[in-house]
Design a protein around this motif. Structure first.
Motif, PDB file in Angstrom:
ATOM      1  N   ALA A  98       0.840  -1.209   0.000  1.00  0.00           N
ATOM      2  CA  ALA A  98       0.000   0.000   0.000  1.00  0.00           C
ATOM      3  C   ALA A  98       0.866   1.246   0.000  1.00  0.00           C
ATOM      4  O   ALA A  98       0.586   2.212  -0.722  1.00  0.00           O
ATOM      5  N   ALA A  99       1.934   1.221   0.789  1.00  0.00           N
ATOM      6  CA  ALA A  99       2.846   2.368   0.826  1.00  0.00           C
ATOM      7  C   ALA A  99       3.515   2.554  -0.532  1.00  0.00           C
ATOM      8  O   ALA A  99       3.691   3.687  -0.996  1.00  0.00           O
ATOM      9  N   GLN A 100       3.872   1.448  -1.172  1.00  0.00           N
ATOM     10  CA  GLN A 100       4.490   1.532  -2.495  1.00  0.00           C
ATOM     11  C   GLN A 100       3.512   2.142  -3.496  1.00  0.00           C
ATOM     12  O   GLN A 100       3.885   2.979  -4.311  1.00  0.00           O
ATOM     13  N   ALA A 101       2.248   1.731  -3.408  1.00  0.00           N
ATOM     14  CA  ALA A 101       1.240   2.289  -4.319  1.00  0.00           C
ATOM     15  C   ALA A 101       1.079   3.788  -4.074  1.00  0.00           C
ATOM     16  O   ALA A 101       0.998   4.575  -5.025  1.00  0.00           O
ATOM     17  N   ARG A 102       1.042   4.175  -2.783  1.00  0.00           N
ATOM     18  CA  ARG A 102       0.919   5.609  -2.477  1.00  0.00           C
ATOM     19  C   ARG A 102       2.149   6.367  -2.950  1.00  0.00           C
ATOM     20  O   ARG A 102       2.046   7.488  -3.451  1.00  0.00           O
ATOM     21  N   LEU A 103       3.314   5.749  -2.804  1.00  0.00           N
ATOM     22  CA  LEU A 103       4.547   6.379  -3.272  1.00  0.00           C
ATOM     23  C   LEU A 103       4.512   6.569  -4.781  1.00  0.00           C
ATOM     24  O   LEU A 103       4.869   7.635  -5.293  1.00  0.00           O
TER      25      LEU A 103
END
Length: 150
Positions: A98-103
């Protein structure tokens, strides 16, 4: 001149927004790196627990009933803790995704802002060139006007 000033201010604002977006991207990348380090530590702990569980199984195979019972309890406990750690690891991996997607979203936003700033800078350049041409035409008109007066 007013459009040039507006375009220059807009270009500066977009450049500032691009910088802010890049700062957010760097911050998220740092958080992602910390999350990856946390996952590595958890994986190492899980591997150690698995090794401990394997030792427990070997003790149980020794045939001594008391040791086998105690080892079995330790093994169940270790298995339970391993399952809990594995659940946490899976949750952390999901959080990392999820953090990667937000990044990635933030980086795309930064790229769009950067593109917008580049377009604004190009427009400011075109307006600056048009202003130069208008000033040159104005000088020519003034010179022609002076010649006609003479």
């Amino acid at each position: 001149l007013s459009r040039l000033g507006t375009a220059q201010r807009e270009a500066a604002a977009l450049a500032e927004a691009r910088g802010a977006a890049l700062d957010r991207c760097r911050e998220k990348m740092s958080k992602l790196a910390r999350a990856n380090l946390e996952l590595e530590h958890r994986a190492q702990a899980a591997a150690k627990r698995e090794a401990d569980a394997a030792r427990c199984v070997e003790e149980a195979a020794s045939g001594h009933m008391a040791q086998a019972t105690a080892a079995s309890r330790r093994e169940r406990s270790l298995d339970q803790r391993w399952r809990e750690a594995r659940g946490k690891q899976l949750a952390a991996e999901e959080a990392e995704k999820a953090a990667q997607a937000r990044l990635e979203e933030a980086c795309q936003l930064g790229q769009r802002e950067s593109n917008r700033a580049s377009r604004a800078e190009a427009e400011a350049g075109r307006l600056q060139a048009a202003l130069g041409e208008l000033q040159a035409s104005h000088r020519e008109l003034k010179a022609s006007h002076r010649e006609l007066q003479d």
